[in-house]
Design a protein around this motif. Structure first.
Motif, PDB file in Angstrom:
ATOM      1  N   ARG A  95      -5.125   6.367   0.365  1.00 51.92           N
ATOM      2  CA  ARG A  95      -4.123   5.321   0.601  1.00 51.92           C
ATOM      3  C   ARG A  95      -4.780   3.957   0.785  1.00 51.92           C
ATOM      4  NH1 ARG A  95      -1.077   9.673   3.259  1.00 51.92           N
ATOM      5  NH2 ARG A  95      -2.447   9.469   5.075  1.00 51.92           N
ATOM      6  N   ASP A  96      -5.922   3.917   1.492  1.00 54.60           N
ATOM      7  CA  ASP A  96      -6.618   2.646   1.708  1.00 54.60           C
ATOM      8  C   ASP A  96      -7.033   2.015   0.379  1.00 54.60           C
ATOM      9  OD1 ASP A  96      -6.351   2.911   4.427  1.00 54.60           O
ATOM     10  OD2 ASP A  96      -8.402   3.622   4.772  1.00 54.60           O
ATOM     11  N   VAL A  97      -7.575   2.837  -0.520  1.00 62.46           N
ATOM     12  CA  VAL A  97      -7.996   2.320  -1.828  1.00 62.46           C
ATOM     13  C   VAL A  97      -6.781   1.839  -2.620  1.00 62.46           C
ATOM     14  CG1 VAL A  97      -9.041   2.935  -4.041  1.00 62.46           C
ATOM     15  CG2 VAL A  97     -10.074   3.747  -1.905  1.00 62.46           C
ATOM     16  N   ALA A  98      -5.709   2.639  -2.604  1.00 65.59           N
ATOM     17  CA  ALA A  98      -4.521   2.270  -3.372  1.00 65.59           C
ATOM     18  C   ALA A  98      -3.865   1.006  -2.830  1.00 65.59           C
ATOM     19  CB  ALA A  98      -3.525   3.432  -3.364  1.00 65.59           C
ATOM     20  N   VAL A  99      -3.817   0.859  -1.518  1.00 64.94           N
ATOM     21  CA  VAL A  99      -3.248  -0.352  -0.923  1.00 64.94           C
ATOM     22  C   VAL A  99      -4.050  -1.579  -1.353  1.00 64.94           C
ATOM     23  CG1 VAL A  99      -2.979  -1.620   1.255  1.00 64.94           C
ATOM     24  CG2 VAL A  99      -2.125   0.720   1.063  1.00 64.94           C
ATOM     25  N   HIS A 100      -5.365  -1.430  -1.379  1.00 62.54           N
ATOM     26  CA  HIS A 100      -6.212  -2.576  -1.703  1.00 62.54           C
ATOM     27  C   HIS A 100      -6.091  -2.988  -3.174  1.00 62.54           C
ATOM     28  CE1 HIS A 100      -9.606  -5.307  -0.995  1.00 62.54           C
ATOM     29  NE2 HIS A 100     -10.028  -4.955  -2.206  1.00 62.54           N
ATOM     30  N   ARG A 151      -2.141  17.473  -6.474  1.00 63.74           N
ATOM     31  CA  ARG A 151      -0.760  17.044  -6.217  1.00 63.74           C
ATOM     32  C   ARG A 151      -0.646  16.370  -4.856  1.00 63.74           C
ATOM     33  NH1 ARG A 151       0.375  22.087  -8.730  1.00 63.74           N
ATOM     34  NH2 ARG A 151       0.480  23.096  -6.694  1.00 63.74           N
ATOM     35  N   HIS A 152      -1.301  16.934  -3.862  1.00 62.10           N
ATOM     36  CA  HIS A 152      -1.239  16.431  -2.494  1.00 62.10           C
ATOM     37  C   HIS A 152      -1.833  15.023  -2.400  1.00 62.10           C
ATOM     38  CE1 HIS A 152      -1.298  16.423   1.834  1.00 62.10           C
ATOM     39  NE2 HIS A 152      -2.613  16.498   1.905  1.00 62.10           N
ATOM     40  N   TRP A 153      -3.012  14.826  -2.984  1.00 60.43           N
ATOM     41  CA  TRP A 153      -3.633  13.495  -2.951  1.00 60.43           C
ATOM     42  C   TRP A 153      -2.853  12.510  -3.813  1.00 60.43           C
ATOM     43  CZ3 TRP A 153      -9.074  15.947  -4.014  1.00 60.43           C
ATOM     44  CH2 TRP A 153      -9.506  16.609  -2.862  1.00 60.43           C
ATOM     45  N   GLY A 154      -2.282  12.984  -4.899  1.00 59.98           N
ATOM     46  CA  GLY A 154      -1.440  12.118  -5.710  1.00 59.98           C
ATOM     47  C   GLY A 154      -0.242  11.617  -4.930  1.00 59.98           C
ATOM     48  N   GLU A 155       0.334  12.493  -4.116  1.00 62.41           N
ATOM     49  CA  GLU A 155       1.466  12.084  -3.268  1.00 62.41           C
ATOM     50  C   GLU A 155       1.027  11.022  -2.262  1.00 62.41           C
ATOM     51  OE1 GLU A 155       2.620  15.779  -1.610  1.00 62.41           O
ATOM     52  OE2 GLU A 155       3.659  16.483  -3.431  1.00 62.41           O
ATOM     53  N   ALA A 156      -0.190  11.174  -1.721  1.00 66.38           N
ATOM     54  CA  ALA A 156      -0.700  10.186  -0.762  1.00 66.38           C
ATOM     55  C   ALA A 156      -0.841   8.827  -1.433  1.00 66.38           C
ATOM     56  CB  ALA A 156      -2.044  10.644  -0.195  1.00 66.38           C
ATOM     57  N   VAL A 157      -1.351   8.806  -2.662  1.00 67.50           N
ATOM     58  CA  VAL A 157      -1.493   7.548  -3.392  1.00 67.50           C
ATOM     59  C   VAL A 157      -0.130   6.942  -3.685  1.00 67.50           C
ATOM     60  CG1 VAL A 157      -2.217   6.516  -5.573  1.00 67.50           C
ATOM     61  CG2 VAL A 157      -3.731   8.125  -4.411  1.00 67.50           C
ATOM     62  N   ARG A 158       0.810   7.768  -4.129  1.00 70.26           N
ATOM     63  CA  ARG A 158       2.126   7.259  -4.526  1.00 70.26           C
ATOM     64  C   ARG A 158       2.944   6.753  -3.343  1.00 70.26           C
ATOM     65  NH1 ARG A 158       1.728  11.982  -7.809  1.00 70.26           N
ATOM     66  NH2 ARG A 158       1.209  11.410  -9.955  1.00 70.26           N
ATOM     67  N   GLU A 159       2.571   7.166  -2.138  1.00 63.38           N
ATOM     68  CA  GLU A 159       3.246   6.633  -0.953  1.00 63.38           C
ATOM     69  C   GLU A 159       3.091   5.111  -0.904  1.00 63.38           C
ATOM     70  OE1 GLU A 159       1.895   8.387   2.656  1.00 63.38           O
ATOM     71  OE2 GLU A 159       2.264  10.445   1.975  1.00 63.38           O
ATOM     72  N   VAL A 160       1.948   4.615  -1.354  1.00 64.10           N
ATOM     73  CA  VAL A 160       1.672   3.181  -1.255  1.00 64.10           C
ATOM     74  C   VAL A 160       1.604   2.507  -2.625  1.00 64.10           C
ATOM     75  CG1 VAL A 160       0.506   3.400   0.951  1.00 64.10           C
ATOM     76  CG2 VAL A 160      -0.817   3.600  -1.151  1.00 64.10           C
ATOM     77  N   ASP A 161       1.462   3.310  -3.686  1.00 61.31           N
ATOM     78  CA  ASP A 161       1.395   2.744  -5.037  1.00 61.31           C
ATOM     79  C   ASP A 161       2.120   3.663  -6.014  1.00 61.31           C
ATOM     80  OD1 ASP A 161       0.872   1.536  -7.419  1.00 61.31           O
ATOM     81  OD2 ASP A 161      -1.304   1.771  -7.344  1.00 61.31           O
ATOM     82  N   PRO A 162       3.427   3.524  -6.103  1.00 62.32           N
ATOM     83  CA  PRO A 162       4.183   4.391  -7.014  1.00 62.32           C
ATOM     84  C   PRO A 162       4.106   3.967  -8.479  1.00 62.32           C
ATOM     85  CG  PRO A 162       5.675   2.899  -5.892  1.00 62.32           C
ATOM     86  CD  PRO A 162       4.310   2.670  -5.296  1.00 62.32           C
TER      87      PRO A 162
END
Length: 234
Positions: free
Chosen positions: A125-130, A221-232
């Motif tokens: 999530r930190d990487v995706a937010v940035h 799938r689980h990590w993809g969901e974490a990324v999509r929480e902040v970057d859909p």
């Protein structure tokens, strides 16, 4: 968001601590000059750029991303890969229980450990937010060249549950495996390839390979969901 209307052709660029930025810029210019339009960057976090040398930081990766945008190169950020102990957690947070050690002496991340899972999801999530709004970003590589070799109690329990779901009864498992268990919780991971007898079945090892494939797919799938929480969008 970066996009292409032609086939993507590219390469991996390793972000290293001691490589000068003009070298990174030159490397990316050469990639673009060869007609490539895609770069996979790893790692997506440059902790050495932080004030304390261990906290999350992105300065060097930011420079590479900005250069890619200038050159018209799309970027895939590799999240979990190559060296799984390097990117999601600094060394000072390591705990012995987070890793398994096999007979080669290598340390493998116990991906199903709940604290490891939390740390990886936070990192993703930190990487995706940035980077979610960066013009060069095409997407994320969630799981690249990573071995799933966990042998901790969480992985063992998950494997036993997987077997119970597949075989439904211990008798069914014993029939296929050629073993004599009283319960699924007697199954171990460290002796699956043990030659139980001259007529031993290969099914224990094959079942673990099937379980491992299912588990890796679940992690992705689980990590993809974490990324999509902040970057859909990516």
């Amino acid at each position: 968001m970066a996009s292409f209307d032609k086939p993507m052709l590219g390469t991996v660029l390793l972000i290293e601590q001691d490589v000068p930025r003009d070298t990174i810029h030159c490397d990316l210019e050469n990639i673009a000059a060869l007609g490539m339009n895609l770069v996979v960057l790893w790692p997506p976090m440059s902790r050495w750029d932080s004030a304390d040398g261990v906290s999350a930081a992105f300065d060097t990766v930011d420079f590479a991303m900005d250069t890619c945008a200038e050159l018209g190169l799309g970027v895939i950020l590799e999240l979990e890969g190559q060296n799984p102990s390097f990117q999601f957690m600094p060394d000072y947070q390591f705990k012995e229980e987070y890793f398994s050690t096999d007979d080669t002496g290598k340390h493998w991340v116990n991906y199903l450990h709940p604290e490891v899972d939390r740390l990886i999801c936070d990192y993703c999530r930190d990487v995706a937010v940035h980077f979610r709004d960066h013009p060069a970003l095409l997407g994320y590589d969630l799981f690249n060249e990573v071995n799933f070799r966990s042998t901790d109690k969480y992985n063992l329990a998950a494997f036993q549950s997987w077997l119970e779901n597949k075989y439904e009864s211990v008798a069914g498992l014993n029939r296929v495996w050629g073993r004599f268990y009283n319960s699924f919780d007697q199954v171990r991971i460290d002796n699956l390839d043990y030659a139980y007898s001259s007529w031993s079945s290969l099914r224990p090892q094959l079942d673990f390979f099937d379980y491992r494939a299912d588990t890796v797919a679940g992690l992705i799938r689980h990590w993809g969901e974490a990324v999509r929480e902040v970057d859909p969008q990516h």
